[in-house]
Design a protein around this motif. Structure first.
Motif, short mmCIF file in Angstrom:
data_model
loop_
_atom_site.label_atom_id
_atom_site.label_comp_id
_atom_site.label_asym_id
_atom_site.label_seq_id
_atom_site.Cartn_x
_atom_site.Cartn_y
_atom_site.Cartn_z
N VAL A 141 0.84 -1.20 0.00
CA VAL A 141 0.00 0.00 0.00
C VAL A 141 0.87 1.25 0.00
O VAL A 141 0.61 2.22 -0.73
CB VAL A 141 -0.94 -0.01 1.23
N MET A 142 1.95 1.23 0.80
CA MET A 142 2.82 2.41 0.91
C MET A 142 3.54 2.68 -0.40
O MET A 142 3.71 3.85 -0.80
CB MET A 142 3.83 2.19 2.03
N LEU A 143 3.98 1.63 -1.09
CA LEU A 143 4.60 1.82 -2.41
C LEU A 143 3.61 2.45 -3.38
O LEU A 143 3.95 3.36 -4.15
CB LEU A 143 5.12 0.49 -2.95
N GLY A 144 2.36 1.98 -3.36
CA GLY A 144 1.33 2.54 -4.23
C GLY A 144 1.03 3.99 -3.91
O GLY A 144 0.93 4.84 -4.82
N LEU A 145 0.91 4.32 -2.63
CA LEU A 145 0.64 5.70 -2.23
C LEU A 145 1.81 6.61 -2.57
O LEU A 145 1.60 7.77 -2.96
CB LEU A 145 0.34 5.75 -0.73
N VAL A 198 6.70 4.64 6.94
CA VAL A 198 6.97 5.95 6.36
C VAL A 198 8.37 6.00 5.75
O VAL A 198 8.64 6.76 4.81
CB VAL A 198 6.80 7.07 7.42
N PHE A 199 9.29 5.15 6.24
CA PHE A 199 10.62 5.09 5.66
C PHE A 199 10.56 4.69 4.18
O PHE A 199 11.40 5.12 3.38
CB PHE A 199 11.49 4.09 6.42
N VAL A 200 9.59 3.86 3.83
CA VAL A 200 9.42 3.45 2.44
C VAL A 200 9.09 4.66 1.58
O VAL A 200 9.61 4.82 0.46
CB VAL A 200 8.33 2.37 2.33
N PHE A 201 8.23 5.53 2.09
CA PHE A 201 7.90 6.77 1.39
C PHE A 201 9.14 7.63 1.19
O PHE A 201 9.39 8.15 0.09
CB PHE A 201 6.84 7.54 2.19
N VAL A 202 9.94 7.75 2.24
CA VAL A 202 11.16 8.55 2.14
C VAL A 202 12.11 7.96 1.10
O VAL A 202 12.68 8.69 0.27
CB VAL A 202 11.86 8.64 3.51
N TRP A 241 11.77 6.32 -12.01
CA TRP A 241 10.77 5.40 -11.47
C TRP A 241 11.40 4.09 -10.99
O TRP A 241 11.03 3.56 -9.93
CB TRP A 241 9.68 5.11 -12.52
N LEU A 242 12.36 3.58 -11.73
CA LEU A 242 13.04 2.36 -11.30
C LEU A 242 13.77 2.58 -9.98
O LEU A 242 13.66 1.78 -9.04
CB LEU A 242 14.03 1.90 -12.37
N LEU A 243 14.52 3.69 -9.89
CA LEU A 243 15.27 3.96 -8.67
C LEU A 243 14.34 4.28 -7.51
O LEU A 243 14.67 4.01 -6.34
CB LEU A 243 16.25 5.11 -8.90
N ALA A 244 13.17 4.85 -7.80
CA ALA A 244 12.19 5.11 -6.74
C ALA A 244 11.74 3.80 -6.10
O ALA A 244 11.68 3.67 -4.86
CB ALA A 244 11.00 5.87 -7.29
N VAL A 245 11.40 2.81 -6.93
CA VAL A 245 10.99 1.51 -6.40
C VAL A 245 12.13 0.87 -5.61
O VAL A 245 11.92 0.33 -4.51
CB VAL A 245 10.53 0.59 -7.55
N LEU A 246 13.34 0.93 -6.17
CA LEU A 246 14.49 0.36 -5.46
C LEU A 246 14.76 1.10 -4.14
O LEU A 246 15.13 0.48 -3.14
CB LEU A 246 15.74 0.43 -6.35
N GLY A 247 14.55 2.41 -4.14
CA GLY A 247 14.72 3.18 -2.90
C GLY A 247 13.72 2.77 -1.84
O GLY A 247 14.06 2.62 -0.67
N GLY A 248 12.45 2.59 -2.25
CA GLY A 248 11.44 2.15 -1.30
C GLY A 248 11.73 0.77 -0.75
O GLY A 248 11.57 0.51 0.45
N LEU A 249 12.16 -0.14 -1.64
CA LEU A 249 12.48 -1.50 -1.20
C LEU A 249 13.74 -1.53 -0.33
O LEU A 249 13.81 -2.32 0.63
CB LEU A 249 12.66 -2.41 -2.42
N MET A 250 14.73 -0.70 -0.65
CA MET A 250 15.93 -0.62 0.18
C MET A 250 15.56 -0.16 1.59
O MET A 250 16.04 -0.72 2.60
CB MET A 250 16.94 0.34 -0.44
N ALA A 251 14.69 0.86 1.67
CA ALA A 251 14.26 1.35 2.98
C ALA A 251 13.54 0.25 3.75
O ALA A 251 13.78 0.06 4.95
CB ALA A 251 13.34 2.56 2.80
#
Length: 425
Positions: free
Chosen positions: A96-100, A279-283, A298-308
């Motif tokens: 849900v957080m990745l989608g938001l 919220v770290f996923v959002f950051v 967009w690719l790095l955004a997903v990777l950033g969320g997953l890294m968090a």
């Protein structure tokens, strides 16, 4: 009361998924849900064992509710059960957080989004203050803890001293002032078989994405995010609100997010199931998106969320699978116990500083930061006071103790939209 027979792992999996899907209400609501499903409804664990597990998890850095779910799964089905319970507790909220976060990046500046986000921010200020009171009652019990709480607030609010040093200093003080008198301990004197191997495996899995990011792209945003979130996971005593104080410093220093965006993310996290620390996923998502080249954003955004997510939640498995026996051997001694108590008190001061930071950035559109050596103070511009934000914050404070969290958030969003429609927002 006699416990029911332990379920099979296949029987337990839907229960862990149900808890992950319904885990609203912050740590208190999530712990209550775990108690209802595992102790009251199914009798898989008794009251005493649940209480002991909760006490242990409250002393650990990171999200205590996820750690409690991991412990319960481990208690029932060993490591595979702990992994299943811990992952399913987080996975629904993570998705849900990745989608938001993606919606925020795509539409966060749209006209319809502004009043929604303003209502969420006002709700966040009330929720942080509510958490401050609840945690303060539990952690501030005597003169020394009150002193440490106040000192932590002053140091973070009015100096440039970083959050980790404040936490470390509180722990060292607690260690020094306590007499090292051990209480009787019924724990085994030798480590459990295979405990070292389990600890090394968990540690390697936790650090692997960080090492890979530094190997492939040293000094990149993704690499620094891995170090930042991973380091924070090891010292984030006091829950998500306390950890956000340090994350806010790091995000600002690296240019990942603004203070306003941090508030937006916390507001979105309050509406999702799972730990608030999502919220770290959002950051990670928004910060990576905003610092990346357009073709890769967009690719790095997903990777950033997953890294968090990975670097924040993976340590919980290390603490539970390898740390439990260690805690039983030394955690009840006076010095470690007092050190942890003062760290908890410092966390209350940290949350107080966070509440002040959020409130000033919500209510005032502009201001300036004055610095002199290690001293720093944020001075808002009185003429930039946002009356709509002030009114919504007052409403949030009135509703916070009267309505369930999601109902209060919904009411604030509706009120903000109505103010915007009336030309007052």
């Amino acid at each position: 009361m006699r416990l029911k027979a332990a379920p099979s792992l296949a029987e337990a999996l839907p229960v862990w998924l149900k808890i992950g899907l319904l885990g609203f209400g912050g740590p208190a609501g999530q712990i209550a849900l775990l108690h209802k499903e595992i102790v009251e409804t199914r009798d898989w664990v008794d009251e005493d064992e649940f209480a002991r597990a909760l006490s242990f998890c409250m002393l650990l850095p990171g999200p205590e509710a996820q750690q409690l779910a991991t412990w319960l799964g481990w208690r029932l089905h060993g490591i595979r059960g702990g992994v299943a319970a811990g992952l399913l507790f987080v996975l629904p909220g993570l998705l849900v957080m990745l989608g938001l976060s993606a919606l925020y990046v795509a539409h966060g500046r749209s006209d319809w989004a502004a009043p929604v986000l303003l209502g969420l921010k006002a709700a966040v200020v009330a929720l942080v203050l509510q958490a401050l009171l609840k945690i303060g009652k539990r952690a501030v019990k005597d003169g020394l803890t009150a002193f440490v709480c106040g000192a932590a607030f002053m140091l973070l609010a009015f100096t440039t001293i970083p959050f980790p040093l404040v936490v470390l200093g509180a722990g060292v003080l607690g260690w020094l002032v306590a007499k090292d008198e051990a209480e009787p301990i019924a724990a085994p004197a030798t480590p459990a078989k295979g405990q070292g191997r389990v600890a090394l495996t968990c540690l390697a899995l936790w650090l692997a994405p960080i090492g890979l990011a530094w190997l492939l792209a040293p000094g990149s945003t993704l690499a620094w995010m891995g170090l930042t979130f991973g380091g924070l996971a090891a010292i984030s005593f006091g829950g998500a609100y306390a950890a956000l104080a340090y994350l806010g410093q790091a995000a600002s220093a690296f240019g990942w997010l603004t203070a306003t965006q941090m508030l937006d993310g916390l507001g979105l996290a309050e509406t999702t199931p799972g730990p608030l620390i999502l919220v770290f996923v959002f950051v990670g998502f928004v910060g990576a998106f905003q610092t990346a080249a357009p073709d890769w954003a967009w690719l790095l955004a997903v990777l950033g969320g997953l890294m968090a997510a990975w670097t924040t939640f993976a340590p919980s498995f290390l603490w539970i699978f390898a740390g439990g026996p260690l805690f039983e051997r030394w955690g009840r001694r006076a010095r470690p116990s007092r050190a942890l108590a003062l760290i908890s008190a410092a966390a209350v001061g940290v949350i107080g500083q966070l509440a002040l930071w959020f409130t000033l950035h919500l209510l005032f559109r502009s201001g300036q930061t004055l610095e002199a050596g290690p001293l720093r103070v944020l001075l808002p511009d009185p003429g930039s006071l946002d009356l709509a934000a002030l009114g919504l914050t007052a409403l949030a404070l009135m509703l916070a103790s009267r309505l369930p969290m999601l109902a209060m958030i919904a009411a604030l969003i509706v009120a903000s939209v109505l103010l915007k429609a009336a030309g007052l927002g």
